[in-house]
Design a protein around this motif. Structure first.
Motif, mmCIF file in Angstrom:
data_model
loop_
_atom_site.group_PDB
_atom_site.id
_atom_site.type_symbol
_atom_site.label_atom_id
_atom_site.label_comp_id
_atom_site.label_asym_id
_atom_site.label_seq_id
_atom_site.Cartn_x
_atom_site.Cartn_y
_atom_site.Cartn_z
ATOM 1 N N TRP A 187 0.843 -1.207 0.000
ATOM 2 C CA TRP A 187 0.000 0.000 0.000
ATOM 3 C C TRP A 187 0.875 1.253 0.000
ATOM 4 O O TRP A 187 0.622 2.194 -0.758
ATOM 5 N N GLU A 188 1.904 1.247 0.814
ATOM 6 C CA GLU A 188 2.814 2.388 0.880
ATOM 7 C C GLU A 188 3.578 2.545 -0.430
ATOM 8 O O GLU A 188 3.662 3.653 -0.992
ATOM 9 N N LEU A 238 4.637 7.301 6.349
ATOM 10 C CA LEU A 238 5.399 7.381 5.104
ATOM 11 C C LEU A 238 4.532 7.875 3.952
ATOM 12 O O LEU A 238 4.983 8.680 3.121
ATOM 13 N N VAL A 239 3.297 7.405 3.893
ATOM 14 C CA VAL A 239 2.370 7.850 2.845
ATOM 15 C C VAL A 239 2.111 9.347 2.976
ATOM 16 O O VAL A 239 2.131 10.099 1.987
ATOM 17 N N LEU A 240 1.875 9.799 4.187
ATOM 18 C CA LEU A 240 1.640 11.221 4.424
ATOM 19 C C LEU A 240 2.841 12.071 3.994
ATOM 20 O O LEU A 240 2.681 13.106 3.338
ATOM 21 N N TYR A 256 -9.241 11.622 6.608
ATOM 22 C CA TYR A 256 -9.260 10.155 6.639
ATOM 23 C C TYR A 256 -8.223 9.608 7.611
ATOM 24 O O TYR A 256 -8.520 8.766 8.461
ATOM 25 N N PHE A 257 -6.989 10.104 7.512
ATOM 26 C CA PHE A 257 -5.926 9.587 8.370
ATOM 27 C C PHE A 257 -6.140 9.967 9.835
ATOM 28 O O PHE A 257 -5.861 9.167 10.735
ATOM 29 N N ILE A 258 -6.624 11.161 10.072
ATOM 30 C CA ILE A 258 -6.894 11.555 11.452
ATOM 31 C C ILE A 258 -8.040 10.728 12.028
ATOM 32 O O ILE A 258 -8.004 10.331 13.201
ATOM 33 N N ALA A 259 -9.017 10.410 11.212
ATOM 34 C CA ALA A 259 -10.137 9.588 11.684
ATOM 35 C C ALA A 259 -9.675 8.188 12.071
ATOM 36 O O ALA A 259 -10.089 7.651 13.102
ATOM 37 N N ILE A 260 -8.795 7.587 11.265
ATOM 38 C CA ILE A 260 -8.361 6.226 11.602
ATOM 39 C C ILE A 260 -7.354 6.230 12.754
ATOM 40 O O ILE A 260 -7.160 5.197 13.403
ATOM 41 N N SER A 261 -6.726 7.383 13.006
ATOM 42 C CA SER A 261 -5.728 7.427 14.081
ATOM 43 C C SER A 261 -6.345 7.176 15.450
ATOM 44 O O SER A 261 -5.628 6.816 16.387
ATOM 45 N N ILE A 262 -7.666 7.333 15.558
ATOM 46 C CA ILE A 262 -8.324 7.089 16.843
ATOM 47 C C ILE A 262 -8.193 5.628 17.260
ATOM 48 O O ILE A 262 -8.268 5.293 18.451
ATOM 49 N N ASN A 263 -7.973 4.737 16.286
ATOM 50 C CA ASN A 263 -7.810 3.311 16.586
ATOM 51 C C ASN A 263 -6.369 2.926 16.888
ATOM 52 O O ASN A 263 -6.077 1.750 17.120
ATOM 53 N N PHE A 264 -5.476 3.924 16.886
ATOM 54 C CA PHE A 264 -4.059 3.639 17.120
ATOM 55 C C PHE A 264 -3.492 4.612 18.150
ATOM 56 O O PHE A 264 -2.386 5.120 18.014
ATOM 57 N N THR A 275 2.538 16.433 13.508
ATOM 58 C CA THR A 275 3.943 16.821 13.367
ATOM 59 C C THR A 275 4.359 16.854 11.898
ATOM 60 O O THR A 275 5.032 17.781 11.444
ATOM 61 N N ILE A 276 3.956 15.843 11.140
ATOM 62 C CA ILE A 276 4.300 15.786 9.717
ATOM 63 C C ILE A 276 3.636 16.919 8.939
ATOM 64 O O ILE A 276 4.239 17.536 8.058
#
Length: 308
Positions: A187-188, A238-240, A256-264, A275-276
């Motif tokens: 994916w990356e 890395l994708v970001l 999208y990435f911020i939404a999925i970050s809640i699971n991590f 930061t990125i």
């Protein structure tokens, strides 16, 4: 069409119970001008003994031990295969899945177009024994994929499974797998290739069948294996970074990435994303507010869905 050679790269690790069926399916391809590099990642079972007869009988197969120059794992094995590949086209097959007999032939035909650099196709999954009833029709629809489709690819609205794409070798001249990744490595990498401007085609035909079992990398990820989850976090970052460098980050991708970050949360993914992004204080505040109320919004969404 038979003037073009395809290199099949297959990493393997303790798959003695599945790999012979996969190699037989490769032998049954209607396109014959291929080489298959089987890269062993230090397995401890009797894979070498199981496949020895087919190696003696068909010299298009090569069984190789991963060189110590490459890190242990699927990405390292695939990079080793890329460095050895003699084919004009590259395709990655897993050691427990099954390709359609027309897989190579149809992809090579599509890649005869000089403006097309990859051919994506449909991948289905199966459990247990495989039903060898193939559809040999060639009247399928298709559509083109380019840099404008990066968002759909990243959000898995346009899935890019590692074994569901054939690539022209040029795609890997400046792009290789990140060898420390133990999940989401394709994916990356594929998002990097597509965001670099390579144009491809997607054909609406199933040409690959993935075997589902809990020992697969995907199965381990969804069973919350910490190594796979940590690797996914690294892949997201890395994708970001890649999209930011290419000025391809959109509001929807960030959301999208911020939404999925809640699971991590255990990996502090949300803070690492901020930061990125290097946002202004106002933009950071907006995203922190979005992240804070996200659990409430998700709960309301689930309640509405349950009522419906």
């Amino acid at each position: 069409m038979n003037e073009v050679k395809v290199t099949i790269i297959m990493a393997t690790y303790n798959r003695a119970n599945f790999i012979l069926e996969t190699l037989t399916a490769i032998q049954n391809q209607t396109f014959s001008d291929w080489e298959c590099l089987i890269i062993d990642d230090g397995g401890t079972d009797n894979t070498a003994e199981v496949i020895a007869p087919i190696l003696r009988q068909d010299k298009r197969f090569q069984f190789l031990k991963r060189s110590d120059k490459y890190e242990k794992g699927l990405p390292g094995c695939r990079n080793y295969g890329l460095d050895l590949a003699k084919g004009d086209h590259i395709i990655f097959f897993d050691d427990d899945d099954l390709p359609h007999p027309q897989n190579l032939a149809l992809c090579v035909s599509e890649l005869a177009d000089n403006t097309i650099y990859f051919c994506r196709y449909i991948r289905n999954v199966f459990f247990g024994d495989f039903d060898y009833q193939f559809d040999y029709a060639t009247d399928y629809t298709s559509f083109y994929i380019d840099q404008n489709d990066v968002e759909a690819m990243i959000k898995n609205e346009l899935p890019f499974n590692s074994c569901a794409v054939m690539w022209k070798k040029e795609c890997f001249e400046h792009h290789r797998f990140e060898e420390h990744l133990m999940y989401a490595e394709e994916w990356e990498l594929y998002s990097r290739i597509i965001s670099s401007g390579y144009k491809g085609i997607s054909i609406d035909k199933c040409l690959f069948y993935g075997r589902k079992h809990p020992e697969s990398n995907t199965g381990e990820f969804y069973n919350h294996n910490p190594i796979r989850r940590a690797s996914y976090v690294d892949a997201v970052l890395l994708v970001l970074k890649n999209l930011k460098e290419k000025n391809l980050l959109s509001y929807r991708i960030i959301r999208y990435f911020i939404a999925i970050s809640i699971n991590f949360k255990e990996y502090a993914l949300f803070e690492k994303i901020l930061t990125i992004l290097e946002l202004s204080k106002l933009e950071q505040f907006k995203w922190r507010f979005f992240f804070a109320i996200l659990p409430i919004r998700l709960s309301l969404y689930r309640m509405r869905k349950a009522i419906k």
